[in-house]
Design an enzyme around this catalytic site. Sequence first.
Site, short mmCIF file in Angstrom:
data_model
loop_
_atom_site.label_atom_id
_atom_site.label_comp_id
_atom_site.label_asym_id
_atom_site.label_seq_id
_atom_site.Cartn_x
_atom_site.Cartn_y
_atom_site.Cartn_z
N GLU A 219 -6.58 -3.40 -0.96
CA GLU A 219 -6.92 -4.63 -0.24
C GLU A 219 -8.03 -5.41 -0.94
O GLU A 219 -8.36 -6.52 -0.54
CB GLU A 219 -7.37 -4.29 1.19
N LYS B 58 -14.49 16.12 12.79
CA LYS B 58 -15.45 16.04 13.89
C LYS B 58 -15.43 17.34 14.66
O LYS B 58 -14.50 17.60 15.41
CB LYS B 58 -15.10 14.87 14.80
N TRP C 60 -20.29 15.29 12.60
CA TRP C 60 -19.36 14.76 11.62
C TRP C 60 -19.52 15.54 10.32
O TRP C 60 -20.61 15.61 9.77
CB TRP C 60 -19.66 13.28 11.34
N THR D 53 0.86 -1.19 0.00
CA THR D 53 0.00 0.00 0.00
C THR D 53 0.89 1.24 0.00
O THR D 53 2.10 1.14 0.24
CB THR D 53 -0.92 0.01 1.24
P1 AMP Z 1 -5.75 2.61 -2.43
O1 AMP Z 1 -5.66 1.43 -1.58
O2 AMP Z 1 -4.54 3.45 -2.45
O3 AMP Z 1 -6.23 2.25 -3.79
O4 AMP Z 1 -6.88 3.55 -1.79
C1 AMP Z 1 -8.17 3.09 -1.56
C2 AMP Z 1 -9.01 4.19 -0.99
O5 AMP Z 1 -9.24 5.21 -1.97
C3 AMP Z 1 -10.40 3.75 -0.59
O6 AMP Z 1 -10.41 3.12 0.67
C4 AMP Z 1 -11.16 5.06 -0.61
O7 AMP Z 1 -10.96 5.81 0.56
C5 AMP Z 1 -10.52 5.81 -1.76
N1 AMP Z 1 -11.35 5.66 -2.97
C6 AMP Z 1 -11.19 4.79 -3.98
N2 AMP Z 1 -12.14 4.97 -4.93
C7 AMP Z 1 -12.93 5.98 -4.49
C8 AMP Z 1 -14.11 6.64 -5.00
N3 AMP Z 1 -14.67 6.31 -6.17
N4 AMP Z 1 -14.65 7.63 -4.25
C9 AMP Z 1 -14.10 7.99 -3.07
N5 AMP Z 1 -13.00 7.42 -2.54
C10 AMP Z 1 -12.43 6.42 -3.23
#
Ligand code: AMP
Length: 545
Positions: free
Chosen positions: A326, A436, A441, A179
């Site tokens: 994940e 918050k 929120w 990640t």
């Molecule tokens: P990553 O593991 O770097 O791909 O990041 C994943 C995170 O990106 C998710 O848990 C979300 O918080 C955010 N994310 C991915 N797609 C979207 C979306 N369409 N709208 C809002 N947040 C998103």
Amino acid sequence: MENSFYNYPLLIKQLLISPLSSNPEQEIVDNENQRYDYKRLNTNIHTLANALRELGIKKGDTIGVMAWDTIRYLEFFFTIPMMGAILHTINIRLSEQQILYTINHADDDILIVHHDFIQVIDKIRKKISRPIKIILLNSKKYNLSDNNTYLYEDLIKNKKLKFKFEDFDENTTATKFYTTGTTGDPKGVSYSHRQLVIHTLGFIAGSSVSNYSHRLHNEDVYMPLTPMFHVHGWGFPYMATLLGVKQVYPGRYEPKRLLDLIKQEKVTFSHCVPTILQMLLNENKKLNYDLSKLKLIIGGSAMSKSLAEEAQSQGINVVSAYGMSETCPFLTIAQMPSEARISSQKELIKMRTKTGKPGPLVDLRIVDENFKDVIRDNNSTGEIVVRAPWLTNGYIKDEKASKELWKGGYLHTGDVGYIDDTGSLIITDRIKDIIKSGGEWISSLQIEDIVSKCKGVKEVAAIGIKDVKWGERPIIIVAKIVTENAEDITKRIKERISNEIKKGLLSKWAMPDKIEYVKEIEKTSVGKVNKKLLREKYKFIKTNE
Ligand code: AMP
């Protein structure tokens, strides 16, 4: 007579069966002037496997790759897992220390390194904890001086054109990656052959549900705009290959070159994070290329309405999708009905920016702190938890974090949202990014969406800063268009936010205490706004403006 039933394991190698049978002459192109067909892709996979076997690679070994998005990388996507080895896609944008950490943590046995990253490897090489072989890609000389270094082109020369890829258990690990590491050390996740194959089929099915969908089909021309190191380029290279689609690999992402490739190769299907889309739109204001044939899936962060509007005005057919490292990553995709069924432009933009509906087999719940489903009233939010056949089973060598991830038998996304009256998921925030204040929120995404529509705002991030009286207070960080005046923008932002508050659409605590103007907003290694860093940077800012 004995029953010779073949208990078909789901293996990456099987993704090649149909394209080789129905579309073997289809083209695959990259910016390094390679242009070949699927038959040649297959031959190269076999040749490379013979070369890697000669170097001693066997089932269970790990090969780390540091490369741009090229045809070669596509070959690694197949060859390495097909041998029963594990492909570790190294995030080339991490810091040297983090790259070293991931190489050691992943137990890499071989590194395949593009010429451009040789210096990084040279610096950290002595600290790699295992004996390691290095294969240099796109390099004509041995820049590293020892006898465990090989030139890729030499290695594949005169190798046999056939390799016997055996069957094995479909649950064998195929890939691993880390990640983005904005909080502490990067965390590793891995995927099995079975998970990757079902994910491939799952997205193809999930994107075909609606009429005006972002379906990938065999008349499309595919090009990734999410790096292949990031969640296997969201899995699209596997999908494109299975469907026998023409593929274009752009190498290093440079806006002009990306747009040139889209034009020259007639690219019709791609995917990226909002920042890359913004970069393309800015560049295309100069070039004015026709982008009306391009279907583009936006994920990784929320796509703001203003960005969707801008993309649409340049002709691009954009929709949102949602997933994470994940989850392989596909979880949801916006489903677009035919245009005739959309009442207005506003409605169309709204549909494009919805997080979307869960893909097939995705069991998505919104739960409260007691793990109970929140009521579906188009408003009540909770944490998004999921099950699907392609989610990672945990973090590599981190039992504690894995247990947390899978608490209660569902994968916890750390995202907050609700299901709207059309059945679509709407993400309101990440748990860690919610502001918050005064016992309420406030969604940082909602503030960002409103502010991004104000004239003069190029980019915006809303974060919460600790406050003795209110717990937290929102501040916003704005990158403005250079020619615009900050005071005028501030006025517009405040006016818009107070209108939304008056209409009851936004909490009364949402008016930011401070608006900071910056040249550029800091991003993570995959191009997302780095809120962790921003919170750290502005933690002592005075919030009583
Ligand atoms: P990553 O593991 O770097 O791909 O990041 C994943 C995170 O990106 C998710 O848990 C979300 O918080 C955010 N994310 C991915 N797609 C979207 C979306 N369409 N709208 C809002 N947040 C998103």
